[in-house]
Design a protein around this motif. Sequence first.
Motif, PDB file in Angstrom:
ATOM      1  N   ALA A  98     -12.676 -63.147  50.968  1.00  0.00           N
ATOM      2  CA  ALA A  98     -12.334 -62.439  49.663  1.00  0.00           C
ATOM      3  C   ALA A  98     -11.374 -61.339  49.882  1.00  0.00           C
ATOM      4  O   ALA A  98     -11.379 -60.600  51.096  1.00  0.00           O
ATOM      5  N   GLN A  99     -10.450 -61.239  49.001  1.00  0.00           N
ATOM      6  CA  GLN A  99      -9.456 -60.654  49.030  1.00  0.00           C
ATOM      7  C   GLN A  99      -9.308 -59.875  47.666  1.00  0.00           C
ATOM      8  O   GLN A  99      -9.503 -60.143  46.613  1.00  0.00           O
ATOM      9  N   GLU A 149     -14.538 -61.673  55.296  1.00  0.00           N
ATOM     10  CA  GLU A 149     -14.930 -62.951  55.376  1.00  0.00           C
ATOM     11  C   GLU A 149     -16.290 -62.981  55.093  1.00  0.00           C
ATOM     12  O   GLU A 149     -17.042 -62.053  55.240  1.00  0.00           O
ATOM     13  N   ILE A 150     -16.672 -64.166  54.296  1.00  0.00           N
ATOM     14  CA  ILE A 150     -18.065 -64.453  53.785  1.00  0.00           C
ATOM     15  C   ILE A 150     -18.678 -65.590  54.490  1.00  0.00           C
ATOM     16  O   ILE A 150     -18.024 -66.531  54.685  1.00  0.00           O
ATOM     17  N   ASP A 151     -19.772 -65.413  55.053  1.00  0.00           N
ATOM     18  CA  ASP A 151     -20.439 -66.333  55.762  1.00  0.00           C
ATOM     19  C   ASP A 151     -20.649 -67.527  54.776  1.00  0.00           C
ATOM     20  O   ASP A 151     -21.017 -67.442  53.859  1.00  0.00           O
ATOM     21  N   ASP A 152     -20.438 -68.796  55.368  1.00  0.00           N
ATOM     22  CA  ASP A 152     -20.644 -69.961  54.744  1.00  0.00           C
ATOM     23  C   ASP A 152     -22.092 -70.167  54.014  1.00  0.00           C
ATOM     24  O   ASP A 152     -22.400 -70.528  52.953  1.00  0.00           O
ATOM     25  N   GLU A 153     -22.985 -69.605  55.045  1.00  0.00           N
ATOM     26  CA  GLU A 153     -24.488 -69.740  54.405  1.00  0.00           C
ATOM     27  C   GLU A 153     -24.835 -68.967  53.102  1.00  0.00           C
ATOM     28  O   GLU A 153     -25.733 -69.108  52.454  1.00  0.00           O
ATOM     29  N   ALA A 163     -17.374 -59.777  44.914  1.00  0.00           N
ATOM     30  CA  ALA A 163     -16.507 -58.603  44.458  1.00  0.00           C
ATOM     31  C   ALA A 163     -17.436 -58.101  43.384  1.00  0.00           C
ATOM     32  O   ALA A 163     -17.490 -58.430  42.332  1.00  0.00           O
ATOM     33  N   SER A 164     -17.347 -56.348  43.251  1.00  0.00           N
ATOM     34  CA  SER A 164     -18.104 -55.764  42.341  1.00  0.00           C
ATOM     35  C   SER A 164     -17.559 -54.392  42.254  1.00  0.00           C
ATOM     36  O   SER A 164     -17.449 -53.830  43.275  1.00  0.00           O
ATOM     37  N   ALA A 172     -24.634 -55.191  48.000  1.00  0.00           N
ATOM     38  CA  ALA A 172     -24.758 -56.613  48.162  1.00  0.00           C
ATOM     39  C   ALA A 172     -23.417 -57.417  47.982  1.00  0.00           C
ATOM     40  O   ALA A 172     -23.341 -58.437  48.507  1.00  0.00           O
ATOM     41  N   SER A 173     -22.378 -56.625  47.550  1.00  0.00           N
ATOM     42  CA  SER A 173     -21.192 -57.338  47.322  1.00  0.00           C
ATOM     43  C   SER A 173     -20.136 -57.418  48.566  1.00  0.00           C
ATOM     44  O   SER A 173     -20.441 -56.474  49.367  1.00  0.00           O
ATOM     45  N   ALA A 174     -19.465 -58.290  48.689  1.00  0.00           N
ATOM     46  CA  ALA A 174     -18.587 -58.427  49.880  1.00  0.00           C
ATOM     47  C   ALA A 174     -17.624 -57.413  49.641  1.00  0.00           C
ATOM     48  O   ALA A 174     -17.144 -56.725  50.830  1.00  0.00           O
TER      49      ALA A 174
END
Length: 255
Positions: A98-99, A149-153, A163-164, A172-174
């Motif tokens: 996520a960017q 980076e966001i885990d595939d799981e 994103a929030s 909770a948001s990346a």
Amino acid sequence: MPEMLTPTVEVRRAGERQASRLSWLDSKHSFSLGTSRPDPANTHHGLLVVHNEDLVQPGTGFETHPHRDMEIVTWVLQGSLVHQDSSGHSGVIHPGLAQRMSAGTGILHSEKNDTYGLTGERPTTPVHFVQMWVLPDAAGVTPEYEQLEIDDELLGGTLFTVASGMDRHRDASAIRIRNRYAALHAARLRLGQQITLPEAPFLHLFVARGSVGLEGTGVLSQGDAARFTATGGQRVTAVEPAEVLVWEMHATATV
């Protein structure tokens, strides 16, 4: 935001989008902001003012250009995209990362199909990505950049908050965006997997790949979108492996 909203679900098919085609770029525009054919009836939905699906050929891309007072989120579907900006930030964005860039008082940046400069390898395939802009809460803030980076799981079979700026997603948001009324969620679904949409004054569902069945509406294929007003809670079921992006918005833009 208007006090009274009429519940609606408006489907926008992939082929209805405006397109910009150059030798190095194939871009599809869900909204008309910045396009060659402005449409006063299609400037935004909720806080979302730009939702472009881009395909950039190897070794090419967007040269250095300016942005101001915009929250820009980039989501890569295939390949690698190199970001460099005037604040000294650089990075390679790839699927599952996520960017976010807050343009604030003004920033210059470039976006190119993975180049020698950062990876040392020559790109051989197009980079396919979705870029989305929402308006910030306040103008004139200091520009910022963030990627994670966001885990595939986390993306598999559930609607994960990418994103929030909303308080209820604070832990909770990346990544964070500078709008307390907006959040972007994503999910990768196997055949038959199902998610439930949040309820909000404004939602935007985009099928980035594959196809899904939207409860009460029918099948949405790759590139299709649905714009929800004053509704939510519908089930989305993968009729083939799919990836979806969902904007949840509790205010609307004035553009």
